[in-house]
Design a protein around this motif. Structure first.
Motif, PDB file in Angstrom:
ATOM      1  N   PRO A   7     -11.288  38.146 -27.077  1.00  0.00           N
ATOM      2  CA  PRO A   7     -12.726  37.860 -26.946  1.00  0.00           C
ATOM      3  C   PRO A   7     -13.023  36.407 -26.578  1.00  0.00           C
ATOM      4  O   PRO A   7     -13.950  36.129 -25.833  1.00  0.00           O
ATOM      5  CB  PRO A   7     -13.289  38.191 -28.334  1.00  0.00           C
ATOM      6  CG  PRO A   7     -12.305  39.133 -28.932  1.00  0.00           C
ATOM      7  CD  PRO A   7     -10.961  38.765 -28.363  1.00  0.00           C
ATOM      8  N   GLY A   8     -12.223  35.481 -27.069  1.00  0.00           N
ATOM      9  CA  GLY A   8     -12.447  34.072 -26.777  1.00  0.00           C
ATOM     10  C   GLY A   8     -12.206  33.706 -25.321  1.00  0.00           C
ATOM     11  O   GLY A   8     -12.723  32.715 -24.827  1.00  0.00           O
ATOM     12  N   MET A   9     -11.398  34.514 -24.624  1.00  0.00           N
ATOM     13  CA  MET A   9     -11.115  34.233 -23.218  1.00  0.00           C
ATOM     14  C   MET A   9     -12.171  34.831 -22.298  1.00  0.00           C
ATOM     15  O   MET A   9     -12.205  34.541 -21.116  1.00  0.00           O
ATOM     16  CB  MET A   9      -9.729  34.757 -22.832  1.00  0.00           C
ATOM     17  CG  MET A   9      -8.590  34.001 -23.495  1.00  0.00           C
ATOM     18  SD  MET A   9      -8.557  32.246 -23.100  1.00  0.00           S
ATOM     19  CE  MET A   9      -7.797  32.282 -21.498  1.00  0.00           C
ATOM     20  N   ASN A  10     -13.012  35.663 -22.831  1.00  0.00           N
ATOM     21  CA  ASN A  10     -14.054  36.311 -22.033  1.00  0.00           C
ATOM     22  C   ASN A  10     -15.432  35.819 -22.463  1.00  0.00           C
ATOM     23  O   ASN A  10     -16.354  36.597 -22.653  1.00  0.00           O
ATOM     24  CB  ASN A  10     -13.959  37.838 -22.167  1.00  0.00           C
ATOM     25  CG  ASN A  10     -12.704  38.372 -21.528  1.00  0.00           C
ATOM     26  OD1 ASN A  10     -12.471  38.133 -20.359  1.00  0.00           O
ATOM     27  ND2 ASN A  10     -11.889  39.057 -22.294  1.00  0.00           N
ATOM     28  N   SER A  11     -15.537  34.529 -22.624  1.00  0.00           N
ATOM     29  CA  SER A  11     -16.806  33.926 -23.021  1.00  0.00           C
ATOM     30  C   SER A  11     -17.042  32.679 -22.181  1.00  0.00           C
ATOM     31  O   SER A  11     -16.212  32.294 -21.380  1.00  0.00           O
ATOM     32  CB  SER A  11     -16.777  33.564 -24.513  1.00  0.00           C
ATOM     33  OG  SER A  11     -15.919  32.475 -24.731  1.00  0.00           O
ATOM     34  N   MET A  12     -18.162  32.059 -22.396  1.00  0.00           N
ATOM     35  CA  MET A  12     -18.502  30.843 -21.652  1.00  0.00           C
ATOM     36  C   MET A  12     -17.849  29.605 -22.270  1.00  0.00           C
ATOM     37  O   MET A  12     -17.952  28.520 -21.731  1.00  0.00           O
ATOM     38  CB  MET A  12     -20.014  30.660 -21.586  1.00  0.00           C
ATOM     39  CG  MET A  12     -20.699  31.701 -20.719  1.00  0.00           C
ATOM     40  SD  MET A  12     -20.069  31.749 -19.027  1.00  0.00           S
ATOM     41  CE  MET A  12     -20.627  30.187 -18.410  1.00  0.00           C
ATOM     42  N   LYS A  13     -17.189  29.749 -23.415  1.00  0.00           N
ATOM     43  CA  LYS A  13     -16.475  28.632 -24.024  1.00  0.00           C
ATOM     44  C   LYS A  13     -15.191  28.407 -23.237  1.00  0.00           C
ATOM     45  O   LYS A  13     -14.449  29.337 -22.980  1.00  0.00           O
ATOM     46  CB  LYS A  13     -16.166  28.926 -25.485  1.00  0.00           C
ATOM     47  CG  LYS A  13     -17.398  29.048 -26.336  1.00  0.00           C
ATOM     48  CD  LYS A  13     -17.044  29.340 -27.769  1.00  0.00           C
ATOM     49  CE  LYS A  13     -18.308  29.480 -28.598  1.00  0.00           C
ATOM     50  NZ  LYS A  13     -18.014  29.819 -29.987  1.00  0.00           N
ATOM     51  N   GLY A  16     -10.364  27.560 -24.653  1.00  0.00           N
ATOM     52  CA  GLY A  16      -9.200  28.430 -24.499  1.00  0.00           C
ATOM     53  C   GLY A  16      -8.643  28.404 -23.088  1.00  0.00           C
ATOM     54  O   GLY A  16      -7.427  28.382 -22.887  1.00  0.00           O
ATOM     55  N   HIS A  17      -9.544  28.372 -22.116  1.00  0.00           N
ATOM     56  CA  HIS A  17      -9.112  28.314 -20.720  1.00  0.00           C
ATOM     57  C   HIS A  17      -8.371  27.012 -20.448  1.00  0.00           C
ATOM     58  O   HIS A  17      -7.335  27.001 -19.776  1.00  0.00           O
ATOM     59  CB  HIS A  17     -10.316  28.430 -19.777  1.00  0.00           C
ATOM     60  CG  HIS A  17     -11.106  29.675 -19.980  1.00  0.00           C
ATOM     61  ND1 HIS A  17     -12.470  29.667 -20.051  1.00  0.00           N
ATOM     62  CD2 HIS A  17     -10.732  30.961 -20.149  1.00  0.00           C
ATOM     63  CE1 HIS A  17     -12.915  30.889 -20.244  1.00  0.00           C
ATOM     64  NE2 HIS A  17     -11.870  31.701 -20.306  1.00  0.00           N
ATOM     65  N   ALA A  18      -8.908  25.909 -20.951  1.00  0.00           N
ATOM     66  CA  ALA A  18      -8.280  24.606 -20.737  1.00  0.00           C
ATOM     67  C   ALA A  18      -6.899  24.563 -21.392  1.00  0.00           C
ATOM     68  O   ALA A  18      -5.936  24.055 -20.813  1.00  0.00           O
ATOM     69  CB  ALA A  18      -9.169  23.487 -21.284  1.00  0.00           C
ATOM     70  N   LYS A  19      -6.793  25.117 -22.599  1.00  0.00           N
ATOM     71  CA  LYS A  19      -5.507  25.143 -23.300  1.00  0.00           C
ATOM     72  C   LYS A  19      -4.493  25.975 -22.519  1.00  0.00           C
ATOM     73  O   LYS A  19      -3.339  25.581 -22.349  1.00  0.00           O
ATOM     74  CB  LYS A  19      -5.703  25.704 -24.705  1.00  0.00           C
ATOM     75  CG  LYS A  19      -4.459  25.699 -25.545  1.00  0.00           C
ATOM     76  CD  LYS A  19      -4.755  26.205 -26.946  1.00  0.00           C
ATOM     77  CE  LYS A  19      -3.505  26.225 -27.800  1.00  0.00           C
ATOM     78  NZ  LYS A  19      -3.754  26.747 -29.139  1.00  0.00           N
TER      79      LYS A  19
END
Length: 121
Positions: A7-13, A16-19
């Protein structure tokens, strides 16, 4: 937490993407992992090449400024080489297009600067 279905990878935050990107960039430096990780950058390059070709249906593009953290390091060059290959192979009339990249620091923050400079709608 870094899998696509998380769920954290499919959000506007974007933490997680940067990591995840940092891990991919580190793997590019590992000779055992580089061949597999290179495929990620080649895939992005294919998407970039086709996207530029599609934009070229509406805009005359001779130069493209490539920004963003994904373009840093050796993977960024792999991505640009593949995009150029797509243009030369699939869209030879666009083979003249040139890619430009700022220095490594500006690449990382360039998107923020560009976004801040956008006019209000």
């Amino acid at each position: 937490d870094l899998k696509p279905e998380s769920p954290g990878m499919n959000s506007m935050k974007h933490e997680g993407h940067a990591k995840c990107l940092k891990m991919i960039q580190a793997a590019m430096k590992d000779p055992d992992k580089e061949p597999q990780v290179r495929l990620i950058y080649e895939t992005i390059g294919v998407y970039l090449g086709y996207a530029l070709a599609q934009y070229s249906e509406h805009y005359k593009i001779d130069n493209a400024l490539v920004l963003g953290r994904v373009s840093t390091g050796s993977g960024g060059q792999v991505m640009l080489d593949k995009a150029k290959e797509v243009l030369m192979t699939e869209f030879p009339h666009l083979a003249h297009m040139k890619f430009h990249q700022p220095d490594e620091h500006f690449k990382r923050v360039g998107q923020c600067i560009a976004a801040a400079a956008l006019p209000e709608l």
